[in-house]
Each structure stands twice: as structure tokens, then as C-alpha cells.
Design an enzyme around this catalytic site. Structure first.
Site, short mmCIF file in Angstrom:
data_model
loop_
_atom_site.label_atom_id
_atom_site.label_comp_id
_atom_site.label_asym_id
_atom_site.label_seq_id
_atom_site.Cartn_x
_atom_site.Cartn_y
_atom_site.Cartn_z
N GLU A 13 0.81 -1.22 0.00
CA GLU A 13 0.00 0.00 0.00
C GLU A 13 0.85 1.27 0.00
OE1 GLU A 13 -4.04 -1.42 2.29
OE2 GLU A 13 -2.23 -1.17 3.51
N GLY A 82 -12.81 -3.51 1.59
CA GLY A 82 -13.91 -4.30 1.04
C GLY A 82 -15.13 -3.42 0.81
N ILE A 161 -13.62 -9.35 6.87
CA ILE A 161 -15.03 -9.62 6.59
C ILE A 161 -15.17 -10.50 5.34
CG2 ILE A 161 -17.31 -8.62 6.19
CD1 ILE A 161 -16.00 -8.00 8.93
N MET A 181 -9.44 -2.33 8.28
CA MET A 181 -8.99 -2.69 9.63
C MET A 181 -8.17 -1.62 10.35
SD MET A 181 -8.05 -6.69 8.74
CE MET A 181 -7.93 -7.28 10.42
N GLU A 182 -8.04 -0.42 9.75
CA GLU A 182 -7.19 0.59 10.38
C GLU A 182 -7.76 2.01 10.44
OE1 GLU A 182 -5.12 -2.79 8.90
OE2 GLU A 182 -5.87 -1.18 7.59
N ASP A 205 -12.40 -5.99 -3.02
CA ASP A 205 -13.32 -7.12 -2.94
C ASP A 205 -14.68 -6.62 -2.50
OD1 ASP A 205 -13.48 -7.41 0.17
OD2 ASP A 205 -11.36 -7.21 -0.30
#
Length: 237
Positions: A13, A82, A161, A181-182, A205
Site C-alpha cells: 500500500e 472491502g 469480513i 482494519m485501520e 473485494d
């Protein structure tokens, strides 16, 4: 803004931004608290870049140190996520209006799902001026061709997820455009430090039963696109 802080959870990233820093001149590396912080410049703008590692604690620690020790006065969290919002697909882009924890649940005490007990705010609001600037710049970028940009809520949690039922509950409780997640942890640290932030995420996704396969297939492409868009924005703001 004097110094822009950029946080990605994973090396992929951050690659485009780190390459751009190194291409423009000397980059100072500082390893502290288990994280390497890279200081340099892009287009005469001071930058500090770090890979936080995955998850909320890693992200919050990184953001707070980036602000207090390295002097970042604006923080961008860039990477992949996601898709949750209607009409969004793989490789579309989400810019945060605000951020929330989808896995914070003190509802037994009368709080909303996502609300941190004894805090005055329910969600953490992103810097509106930067959001507006990104919206204006995005359509002009070659990297943006064929991709949609949406502004809305980002939901974060220490959970990958990949289940339709979990996804449905997150939609019901938090109504976000994407999950990762962050971001909310970085937003939380910025809120406490009175530092403006924005989250830019490219969707890898659909956060459903096929997520692991889809995510693995699109991870590098989505991360590359997110980095390219951020680099183009840095050069124009």
C-alpha cells in the site's frame, strides 16, 4: 499544511509513495516503536510515510507517533478495503466522510453500536476541505479513468469480513461504504491530537463469501491504484 503524514497498513500500500520519495532525493529512515518512518519530500511537500501493520492498535500507535514525534499536521490513510455501499464495485475508490468502529459494541450500556463509551463523538469526521479537493481532482487523473469515487463512511474492525451475515450486520449498525482494519483507529488518534485526516481506499473485494479469493486476486492492483491516486493528489494540493 506543513508536513503530510501517510499511513498504509502493508508494504504494497505504500510502495508508490516510498518510490516517489526516494526518486526525489534523500530519505531519512527512523525505526522507532517497531515501525520505520520515512521522511522526505514530494513536489516540495514534506512527507512522513509509515507502514503501520495490520489492525487498529498498530494503526493508532503509528498515527499518534507520526503526529507527536514526526510533526505530521495532516494524516492520510491510504490502501485497500472491502466494498459495502450499494453501487460500488472492485477498484472503485472511497474517500471518508467519517470513520467508525464496526466492532465496538457497548449497546448493553445504552450506546449505539460503534460508539466508544464516554466519548462525545459517535464517529470521527474527516477534513471536509481535503475531501472536497480530492473530489475535484479525482476526475482529472488518468489513474481514475473507469473508476468511481464515492464519499462516505468507512468502518473499521479487527476482523477480515468474508461472511454475508456479518456484512449485513455492519450495514445495519454502521451504514458504511467500505470496511477495513485501520482507518477508524487512525481517525481516533487524529481526533485526540486535533489533527485533520482523510482516508482514501480502493476496493479490492465485495466483503462477502468470495472475499478471500477476490481480495487475493485484486490486492496488488487495488493497492497500486490507491497509491497512484494519492501521489497524483499530493502533486496538486
Amino acid at each position: 499544511m506543513k508536513k503530510l503524514g501517510i499511513i498504509g497498513a502493508m508494504e504494497v500500500e505504500n510502495k508508490i509513495i516510498l518510490d516517489a520519495l526516494k526518486a526525489e532525493g534523500k530519505v531519512k529512515e527512523t525505526n522507532v516503536g517497531g515501525t520505520v518512518y520515512y521522511e522526505g519530500s514530494i513536489n516540495s511537500k514534506e512527507i512522513v510515510l509509515a507502514r503501520s501493520g495490520v489492525g487498529k492498535v498498530n494503526a493508532a500507535l503509528c498515527a499518534q507517533r507520526m503526529i507527536l514525534q514526526f510533526g505530521a499536521d495532516f494524516v492520510v490513510n491510504s490502501g485497500i478495503a472491502g466494498a459495502i455501499g450499494k453501487g460500488l464495485g472492485v477498484l472503485d475508490v472511497v474517500v471518508s466522510s467519517d470513520a467508525i468502529y464496526h466492532d465496538m459494541d457497548a449497546s448493553a450500556w445504552g450506546y449505539k453500536v460503534g460508539q466508544i463509551p464516554q466519548m462525545d463523538v459517535y464517529t470521527f469526521s474527516a477534513d471536509k476541505k481535503m475531501v472536497d479537493a480530492i473530489q475535484s481532482i479525482f476526475p482529472t487523473l488518468p489513474e481514475a479513468k473507469g473508476h468511481k469515487l464515492a464519499v462516505g463512511r468507512v468502518a473499521s474492525g479487527d476482523q477480515f469480513i468474508a461472511d454475508k451475515e456479518i456484512k449485513a450486520n455492519i450495514i445495519k449498525n454502521c451504514d458504511p461504504l467500505c470496511v477495513e482494519m485501520e482507518g477508524a483507529a487512525i481517525a481516533h488518534a487524529c481526533f485526540l491530537c486535533k489533527t485533520p485526516f482523510v482516508i482514501i481506499r480502493t476496493l479490492s473485494d465485495m466483503a462477502d463469501d468470495n472475499e478471500e479469493t477476490t481480495y487475493t486476486f485484486n490486492e496488488e492492483t487495488a493497492a497500486h491504484l490507491s497509491g497512484a491516486i494519492l501521489l497524483a493528489i499530493i502533486k496538486q494540493i
